[in-house]
Design a protein around this motif. Structure first.
Motif, PDB file in Angstrom:
ATOM      1  N   TYR A  78      39.739  27.264  43.415  1.00 12.46           N
ATOM      2  CA  TYR A  78      39.867  28.512  42.655  1.00 12.46           C
ATOM      3  C   TYR A  78      38.614  29.365  42.809  1.00 12.46           C
ATOM      4  O   TYR A  78      37.494  28.888  42.638  1.00 12.46           O
ATOM      5  N   MET A  79      38.839  30.609  43.138  1.00 18.65           N
ATOM      6  CA  MET A  79      37.722  31.561  43.225  1.00 18.65           C
ATOM      7  C   MET A  79      38.022  32.699  42.249  1.00 18.65           C
ATOM      8  O   MET A  79      38.947  33.482  42.483  1.00 18.65           O
ATOM      9  N   PRO A  80      37.271  32.765  41.142  1.00 20.97           N
ATOM     10  CA  PRO A  80      37.557  33.818  40.161  1.00 20.97           C
ATOM     11  C   PRO A  80      37.088  35.194  40.639  1.00 20.97           C
ATOM     12  O   PRO A  80      36.301  35.289  41.588  1.00 20.97           O
ATOM     13  N   ASP A  81      37.585  36.239  39.955  1.00 22.97           N
ATOM     14  CA  ASP A  81      37.184  37.592  40.365  1.00 22.97           C
ATOM     15  C   ASP A  81      35.719  37.869  40.025  1.00 22.97           C
ATOM     16  O   ASP A  81      35.020  38.526  40.765  1.00 22.97           O
ATOM     17  N   PHE A  82      35.276  37.355  38.885  1.00 22.73           N
ATOM     18  CA  PHE A  82      33.860  37.484  38.526  1.00 22.73           C
ATOM     19  C   PHE A  82      33.292  36.085  38.366  1.00 22.73           C
ATOM     20  O   PHE A  82      33.900  35.246  37.721  1.00 22.73           O
TER      21      PHE A  82
END
Lengths: 311, 276
Positions: A78-82
């Motif tokens: 998972y790569m979050p937006d912030f």
């Protein structure tokens, strides 16, 4: 590999997600397009087991986020937006920490970290403090972090947001490599043409509802009704115009005798268009090229969301 | 639910904390201040004409008592600062979501955070032991007393640290978590003292379990009881009860620790099964 069933998320009376039904097959790349607040990050957070759905369910690799969140976490990167970084760790130590967090044995980590840094073009920054990296480098490092346990599914929330054009190109190249690695990828972006380049399918989400879900080309076709096609000829443009006037679905013919080309609108289906091309090629018009003008995905998106999409 | 030294959060936090020169400067200043106090105390006592130029066991014990209260203040006021941002600061730095999507259990993360936060304080306590040991040169204090106090400090540090981590997990903002943790410490010190006196007065000389229990969980009371075991007798006289203070203290702070860790572990990740 990814499935949502009537996925709904409400905050009080506000519905951030409304009965979202989605299926993404193994090895497919699905792009999520939507304005700010449309429900993209909410969907991603639920899939990443960070936010419980109000009703409905989501599944990754057959595991429900409701009943088996630990299994889901093992399957996803998972790569979050912030996101932030631990500023006093070096790049290698940063990845080593996450490798340990996924239970990867210490003996395997050095080689693995080297491979990942290579993949995201950060090998020369192995000993640099994470805080000293540029934004683009941090984005790539975060992507490497999400790949550390070799997940089958990647959930990437705006991975290219805030990057300069050069960094975006680098990120796009990495995405292509990931696609070649047969990862199932769910990605959102505001840079819509970039999604068109790498996605198998695109879903347009607006006010928590999935309002379109098709291939990039299908979405464009659905919107256009009339496509603009330009034909370049070795022969006379006038002859070509005459040929086109007799064909169905053709309108608004414009002739440029000097350039030897004819531009017209076409309202038929993809099959109709292919038939027209075959007929033109078989005629004595001397066709050099037959090209459909690209419609900007932003236009498609704005039209689908009735002009409210803030992109 | 393993929490051994291979705990990734613990190793990372220790690396980060001890990589910063601030940690070592902090220990240096603390030990320097303690050393000045000890040397100053011995100098003043031995300059007094009536002392004959040496420190008697009574004065040595007074030094030991003063050092112990300094350490108690250190434990009570530094532990919240070290632990109350353990989870909330990760949230504020936007690193928590990535940590929560790893395979680490919530227990591993909480224990890693707790142990790494109090490790620094434990190092401060242990590094001050040689200074403490100066009192052995002059007599009046037994090694057993010193070990008892060390264990007591460790227990109190872990309990208050657990409270700090719990507030840090429950409250989004570090500053509010700090206020809540310092408030709890104040309650353990002042409110328990007030309630103890209140119930003792209310009992009008009769047995007062409430007064005894509130006094027993007050760190200052147990410190006094460990330094001067006779002071426990004073409490027994007031409350007319002979329940051992140290046992009540031990049980209470073990329960505080266990409850805080349990609540932290349960609150760290959202309950995905419960739709809202």
């Amino acid at each position: 590999m990814i499935e949502t069933r009537n996925l709904t998320k409400s905050y009080g009376t506000f519905r951030a997600l409304h009965d979202l039904n989605l299926e993404v097959g193994e090895g497919r790349v699905f792009g999520f397009v939507g304005a700010n607040g449309a429900g993209k990050s909410t969907t991603f957070s639920i899939l990443a087991t960070l936010l419980p759905p109000s009703s409905g369910d989501a599944f990754v690799g057959g595991h429900s986020v409701r009943t088996s969140p630990a299994e889901v976490r093992r399957l996803i990167g998972y790569m979050p937006d912030f996101f932030g970084v631990y500023d006093q760790l070096k790049t290698e130590e940063y990845l080593d920490f996450y490798a340990a967090s996924y239970g990867i044995p210490a003996g395997e980590r050095t080689v693995l970290i080297g491979q990942l840094l290579d993949l995201v073009n950060l090998s020369e920054k192995r000993d640099a403090y994470v805080d000293s990296l540029s934004r683009g480098m941090k984005q790539r490092l975060c992507l490497a972090r999400s790949l550390i346990h070799d997940p089958k599914v990647l959930i990437l929330d705006e991975p290219a947001s805030g990057l300069d054009p050069r960094a975006r190109v680098e990120m796009r190249e990495i995405m292509k490599r990931l696609k070649d690695m047969d990862k199932t990828i769910l990605i959102s972006s505001h840079i819509l043409p970039e999604l068109a380049e790498m996605c198998d399918e695109i879903g347009v989400i607006d006010r928590g509802r999935l309002i379109a879900r098709q291939s990039v080309r299908e979405i464009q076709s659905m919107m256009k009704g009339d496509r603009t096609i330009t034909v370049k000829l070795n022969g006379l443009a006038r002859a070509a115009a005459g040929f086109l006037e007799e064909r169905p679905f053709v309108s608004a013919i414009r002739r440029d005798d000097a350039a030897g080309e004819v531009t017209f609108s076409f309202s038929g289906s993809q099959t109709d268009q292919e038939e027209l091309l075959a007929a033109a090629a078989a005629s004595p018009l001397g066709i050099r090229s037959f090209a459909e003008e690209e419609t900007d995905l932003e236009d498609v998106f704005l039209a689908l969301t009735k002009g409210d999409g803030a992109i | 639910m393993k929490a051994n030294l291979s705990n990734p959060v613990l190793m990372k936090e220790i690396k980060l904390r001890f990589r910063s020169p601030k940690s070592f400067v902090g220990i240096l200043f603390y030990l320097a201040a303690m050393s000045l106090f000890v040397i100053g105390f011995i100098y003043l006592m031995t300059q007094d004409g009536s002392s004959g130029g040496y420190l008697d066991p009574g004065q040595s014990y007074l030094l030991f008592t003063m050092l112990t209260y300094i350490q108690l203040v250190l434990v009570l006021f530094i532990t919240p600062g070290l632990t109350a941002g353990a989870i909330s600061s990760e949230r504020e730095k936007q690193t928590l979501n990535m940590l929560l999507t790893t395979s680490q259990t919530s227990f591993q993360i909480i224990i890693g955070k707790l142990l790494s936060s109090i490790a620094f304080l434990v190092l401060m306590l242990v590094s001050s032991l040689p200074l403490y040991s100066i009192v052995f040169l002059y007599g009046g204090v037994s090694p057993k007393q010193l070990l008892q106090l060390l264990f007591y400090f460790l227990l109190t540090t872990v309990a208050i640290g657990s409270l700090g981590v719990m507030f840090s997990t429950l409250i989004r903002k570090t500053i509010i978590s700090m206020i809540a943790t310092y408030g709890s410490v104040l309650a353990l010190l002042a409110v328990t003292g007030f309630l103890s006196v209140f119930f003792a007065v209310l009992s009008q000389g009769g047995a007062s379990p409430a007064a005894h229990l509130f006094a027993a969980i007050n760190p200052a009371v147990l410190t006094a009881s460990l330094l001067a075991p006779d002071s426990g007798g004073f409490l027994h006289e007031v409350t007319n009860l002979r329940w051992p203070i140290w046992l009540i203290y031990l049980l209470f702070y073990l329960v505080v620790t266990a409850t805080s860790v349990f609540v932290s572990v349960k609150s760290l990740r959202v309950n995905m099964a419960r739709g809202k």
